[in-house]
Scaffold this motif. Structure first.
Motif, short mmCIF file in Angstrom:
data_model
loop_
_atom_site.label_atom_id
_atom_site.label_comp_id
_atom_site.label_asym_id
_atom_site.label_seq_id
_atom_site.Cartn_x
_atom_site.Cartn_y
_atom_site.Cartn_z
N ARG A 192 0.85 -1.21 0.00
CA ARG A 192 0.00 0.00 0.00
C ARG A 192 0.88 1.25 0.00
N LEU A 193 0.40 2.27 -0.71
CA LEU A 193 1.05 3.58 -0.73
C LEU A 193 0.39 4.46 0.33
N VAL A 194 1.20 5.03 1.20
CA VAL A 194 0.69 5.91 2.26
C VAL A 194 1.21 7.32 1.95
N GLU A 195 0.29 8.25 1.65
CA GLU A 195 0.75 9.57 1.21
C GLU A 195 1.46 10.30 2.34
N SER A 196 2.63 10.83 2.00
CA SER A 196 3.52 11.44 2.99
C SER A 196 4.05 12.75 2.38
N PRO A 197 4.43 13.74 3.22
CA PRO A 197 4.92 15.01 2.66
C PRO A 197 6.21 14.82 1.86
N ARG A 198 6.37 15.62 0.81
CA ARG A 198 7.61 15.58 0.03
C ARG A 198 8.82 15.99 0.87
N ASP A 199 8.53 16.78 1.93
CA ASP A 199 9.57 17.21 2.87
C ASP A 199 10.37 16.08 3.50
N ASN A 200 9.82 14.88 3.51
CA ASN A 200 10.50 13.73 4.12
C ASN A 200 11.58 13.24 3.15
N LEU A 201 12.49 14.15 2.83
CA LEU A 201 13.45 13.90 1.76
C LEU A 201 14.64 13.09 2.23
N LYS A 202 15.32 12.47 1.26
CA LYS A 202 16.52 11.68 1.57
C LYS A 202 17.75 12.52 1.29
N ILE A 203 18.66 12.52 2.24
CA ILE A 203 19.89 13.27 2.07
C ILE A 203 20.90 12.41 1.33
N THR A 204 21.21 12.84 0.12
CA THR A 204 22.19 12.13 -0.71
C THR A 204 23.38 13.03 -1.00
N THR A 205 23.12 14.28 -1.40
CA THR A 205 24.18 15.21 -1.82
C THR A 205 24.30 16.37 -0.82
N PRO A 206 25.37 17.16 -0.91
CA PRO A 206 25.48 18.34 -0.05
C PRO A 206 24.31 19.32 -0.19
N ASP A 207 23.72 19.43 -1.39
CA ASP A 207 22.54 20.29 -1.57
C ASP A 207 21.37 19.79 -0.73
N ASP A 208 21.18 18.47 -0.69
CA ASP A 208 20.09 17.90 0.12
C ASP A 208 20.30 18.23 1.60
N LEU A 209 21.56 18.18 2.03
CA LEU A 209 21.87 18.46 3.44
C LEU A 209 21.50 19.90 3.78
N ARG A 210 21.84 20.83 2.89
CA ARG A 210 21.50 22.25 3.12
C ARG A 210 19.99 22.44 3.18
N LEU A 211 19.25 21.79 2.26
CA LEU A 211 17.79 21.91 2.23
C LEU A 211 17.19 21.34 3.52
N ALA A 212 17.67 20.18 3.95
CA ALA A 212 17.14 19.55 5.17
C ALA A 212 17.40 20.45 6.37
N GLU A 213 18.57 21.05 6.43
CA GLU A 213 18.88 21.93 7.56
C GLU A 213 17.94 23.12 7.60
N SER A 214 17.63 23.68 6.43
CA SER A 214 16.74 24.85 6.44
C SER A 214 15.32 24.43 6.81
N LEU A 215 14.89 23.24 6.40
CA LEU A 215 13.55 22.75 6.76
C LEU A 215 13.47 22.45 8.26
N LEU A 216 14.54 21.87 8.82
CA LEU A 216 14.55 21.57 10.26
C LEU A 216 14.53 22.88 11.07
N LYS A 217 15.26 23.85 10.59
CA LYS A 217 15.32 25.15 11.28
C LYS A 217 13.95 25.83 11.28
N ALA A 218 13.19 25.63 10.20
CA ALA A 218 11.89 26.30 10.05
C ALA A 218 10.79 25.62 10.88
N ARG A 219 11.07 24.48 11.49
CA ARG A 219 10.05 23.76 12.26
C ARG A 219 9.67 24.47 13.53
#
Ligand code: CTP
Ligand code: MG
Length: 219
Positions: A192-219
């Motif tokens: 089954r597919l359970v709809e989840s926010p796109r924000d639950n992103l996977k950190i693969t590259t340094p760009d992903d890390l920067r994006l995750a940090e800004s999303l965590l900061k905004a919480r």
């Protein structure tokens, strides 16, 4: 019986280019892994957390550690074999620190009586095209029907017996799988597919890390 959570954190993080394992890279002021552990600890349905780790690394407080394997699926298998009980089994990548207790609980609730697995996923908003086999410059073979496309995340929740059977597949099948649900699909299981926010992103590259940090900061 309460659920058990397996967190895979034994990868090297080659594409991130960090000096140490990715799960221990600082993200929003703490090692990346700790965000996921906190989210899992906040879910009462989860009775036990097992973390697959690089050799020589200590497990976070309140969890059990096990040494991971060569490929991701081998790390999942090592963690599963460490648990004697717990059903269903939830698998989560430490590389997704933005997971929340709400996403985790939605996946657990998504495992209905007829399902073998329930997996976090976000509807695809880009138009996705498939490349042709032909040699030469990449050329489009076809455009996929976006209304039926989902980008798959973790957590992924499995009936224990189903995940045990999936992870008993030969070494090369496990090595080729980028997620556990695909092995269950190949065995004819219902996922089954359970709809989840796109924000639950996977950190693969340094760009992903920067994006995750800004999303965590905004919480
Ligand atoms: N993982 C693991 N054991 C492995 C490989 C991966 O436990 N042998 C875990 C990673 O720690 C991560 C998750 O599986 O939490 C998803 O893998 P990926 O994003 O590919 O992480 P890495 O393998 O660490 O990164 P890379 O492929 O860039 O080296
Ligand atoms: Mg990897």
């Amino acid at each position: 019986m309460s659920a058990v959570a397996l967190v895979v954190a034994a990868g090297r993080g080659e594409r991130l280019g960090s000096p140490g394992p990715k799960a221990f890279v600082m993200c929003g002021g703490r090692p990346m892994l700790e965000w996921s552990i906190d989210a899992l600890k906040a879910v009462p349905e989860i009775g036990h957390i097992v973390v697959a780790l690089p050799a020589g690394v200590q497990a976070p407080a309140g969890t059990s550690g096990v040494v991971g394997g060569q490929e991701r699926s081998h790390s999942v298998r090592a963690a599963l074999h460490h648990t004697l009980a717990g059903d269903p089994v939830l698998v989560h990548d430490a590389a997704r620190p933005l997971v929340t207790p709400e996403i985790i609980r939605a996946c657990l609730a998504g495992l209905d009586a007829e399902a073998d697995a329930a997996i976090a996923s976000a509807r695809v908003t880009d138009t996705v095209k498939e490349q042709a086999d032909a040699a030469g410059p990449p050329t489009v073979a076809r455009t996929l029907d976006r209304d039926r496309l989902w980008a798959i995340q973790t957590p992924q929740v499995f009936r224990r017996e189903v995940l045990e059977r999936a992870l008993a597949q030969p070494h090369d099948v496990l090595a080729a799988a980028t997620d556990d649900a695909s092995i269950v699909e190949a065995m004819g299981g219902t996922v089954r597919l359970v709809e989840s926010p796109r924000d639950n992103l996977k950190i693969t590259t340094p760009d992903d890390l920067r994006l995750a940090e800004s999303l965590l900061k905004a919480r």
